[in-house]
Design an enzyme around this catalytic site. Structure first.
Site, PDB file in Angstrom:
ATOM      1  N   CYS A  63     -39.095  34.748 -19.002  1.00 45.07           N
ATOM      2  CA  CYS A  63     -39.233  36.146 -18.566  1.00 45.07           C
ATOM      3  C   CYS A  63     -39.349  36.092 -17.040  1.00 45.07           C
ATOM      4  O   CYS A  63     -38.993  35.089 -16.433  1.00 45.07           O
ATOM      5  CB  CYS A  63     -40.457  36.809 -19.199  1.00 45.07           C
ATOM      6  SG  CYS A  63     -42.009  36.101 -18.663  1.00 45.07           S
ATOM      7  N   CYS A  75     -47.622  47.060 -10.037  1.00 41.08           N
ATOM      8  CA  CYS A  75     -46.293  47.526  -9.635  1.00 41.08           C
ATOM      9  C   CYS A  75     -45.293  46.382  -9.739  1.00 41.08           C
ATOM     10  O   CYS A  75     -44.124  46.579 -10.026  1.00 41.08           O
ATOM     11  CB  CYS A  75     -46.322  48.059  -8.209  1.00 41.08           C
ATOM     12  SG  CYS A  75     -47.278  49.560  -8.072  1.00 41.08           S
TER      13      CYS A  75
END
Ligand SMILES: Nc1ncnc2c1ncn2[C@@H]1O[C@H](COP(=O)(O)OP(=O)(O)OP(=O)(O)O)[C@@H](O)[C@H]1O
Length: 411
Positions: free
Chosen positions: A368, A205
């Protein structure tokens, strides 16, 4: 393999002369008057024991309804501690339990809801050498975890112990639910998914995002399936339920085939306890995180990966860099480093040559969120333009926020 003492309650269990405390008639009356439930159903719940592995997004709503419905004994297994980013969906935890073991935080919450039930707290991770011992005492097992190795471990253990496994999963706007190793010839998880998905195609998640209420839907349904199993209201037909919060109809169900005779876990001789202990589930699922160096995607020469401090030094010394942020556009819109340009990873992989020129004079630095996708991007650039210096940032923007700029938003 079916262990009568320790599996879902049998018909004789349910019809045994039930005895409830006087208050319980009032407390559970709304469900006891339901057709097919009655006093035997409630007494069955009270005598039953359930273990929930994972007290996160799925485990919290599942635990809440299991406790409220009067399941007599509930085990909670989770080795992790509550973080602020969990509160968006892990509804048994709260601001005051950030930093507390999830198993303890969840246990406190459900004991407040129902002080009469027994709650067992297990703050260690489930792994192959403790699974049999930890899961043995319970009638039904709930998989509320978020990773493939634990899913296979839970399935094999459920088969070995002859117990039903109520399995849930949720990511982004979607969820899945199934009951394995149950009913007449019901399949196990391995019958349906004999091979794990490639590591790079799945994410937690944390990596992919999830809408909190989606975990609420699936976790609640896990509790419901468990209650149906215990009270004899489950028809035992193997089904995979698919939920999408964005598509009407929201629910679709796929009929699953029966147990596969060739299944290495539940077919033939079946999985043995010893086999579970000897199995490296993490290795079977391809490792904890993809290790790009080991997969032959070299991370270039030494110094190809830089720490956030080195990136800061580059900014301060005005080193000429092309800073590429490979997160999805929606995340780039939340926060970004000044001077960075956004090229989402799929776009970059589709056409690496169009994002940096052949005569790039400075260094190319890729960033990132967590430092995983940036490695893939950097390796892709190195292959397509070997003469250009490409570096990526270890730990990504998460590390930048932790180590360099505490005001930089973290998510
Ligand atoms: N082998 C295991 N033993 C015990 N608990 C596990 C195991 N594997 C996963 N879990 C637990 O399952 C839960 C999964 O819930 P969820 O994915 O909502 O939480 P999370 O891991 O905190 O989320 P995030 O990805 O946002 O950090 C976690 O609390 C995790 O610690």
């Amino acid at each position: 393999m079916q262990d009568v003492e320790n599996t879902a309650l049998s018909e004789s269990d349910l019809s045994r002369s039930p005895s409830l405390h006087r208050d319980d008639y009032l407390r559970y009356g709304r469900q006891m008057i339901l057709e097919g439930f009655g006093l035997p159903g409630q007494a069955g719940l009270q005598r039953s024991s359930v273990v929930v592995v994972g007290a996160g997004g799925l485990g919290c709503p599942a635990l809440q309804y299991l406790a409220a419905s009067g399941v007599g004994r509930i085990g909670i297994i989770d080795h992790d501690m509550v973080e602020l980013s969990n509160l968006q969906r892990q509804i048994l935890h709260n601001e005051s339990t950030v930093g507390v073991y999830k198993a303890i935080s969840a246990a406190q919450a459900i004991q407040k809801l129902n002080s009469k039930i027994q709650v067992d707290i297990i703050t260690e991770a489930l792994h192959s050498s403790n699974a049999i011992a930890l899961l043995y005492p319970y009638n039904v097992i709930l998989d509320c975890t978020d990773n493939a190795p634990t899913r296979y471990l839970l399935s094999d253990t459920a088969v070995s112990l002859g117990k039903p496994l109520v399995s849930g999963a949720a990511q982004k706007f979607e969820g899945q639910l199934s009951v394995y190793n149950f009913g007449d010839n019901g399949p196990c998880y391995r019958c349906i998914f004999p091979r794990p998905p490639a590591m790079e195609t799945v994410g937690t998640c944390e990596e992919t995002g999830v809408l909190g209420a989606v975990t609420g839907v699936i976790g609640t349904m896990q509790a419901l399936e468990t209650i149906r199993i215990i009270t004899g209201l489950h028809d035992g037909k193997p089904t995979l339920l698919l939920y999408s919060a964005l598509t009407v109809p929201f629910f679709r169900s796929v009929k699953l085939r029966s147990k596969k005779p060739s299944c290495i876990a539940c077919g033939g001789d079946g999985v043995k306890n010893g086999t579970i202990e000897e199995t490296d589930y993490v290795a079977f699922c391809g490792g904890v995180r993809p290790n790009w160096e080991q997969k032959g995607l070299s991370s270039g020469s030494p110094g190809a990966r830089i720490r956030v401090q080195e990136l800061k030094d580059m900014f301060e010394s005005n080193t000429q860099i092309t800073l590429i942020d490979v997160r999805p556009t929606i995340e780039f819109g939340i926060c970004q480093l000044s001077g960075s340009k956004n090229v989402p990873l799929p776009q970059l992989l589709a056409d690496p040559n169009s994002h940096i020129s052949d005569d790039e004079s400075g260094q190319v630095v890729i960033v990132c969120r967590l430092g995983n996708d940036s490695q893939i991007a950097a390796d892709t650039f190195r292959e397509s333009k070997p003469n250009i210096v490409v570096k990526d940032v270890i730990g990504g923007l998460r590390a930048w926020s932790r180590e360099i700029d505490p005001l930089f938003p973290i998510y």
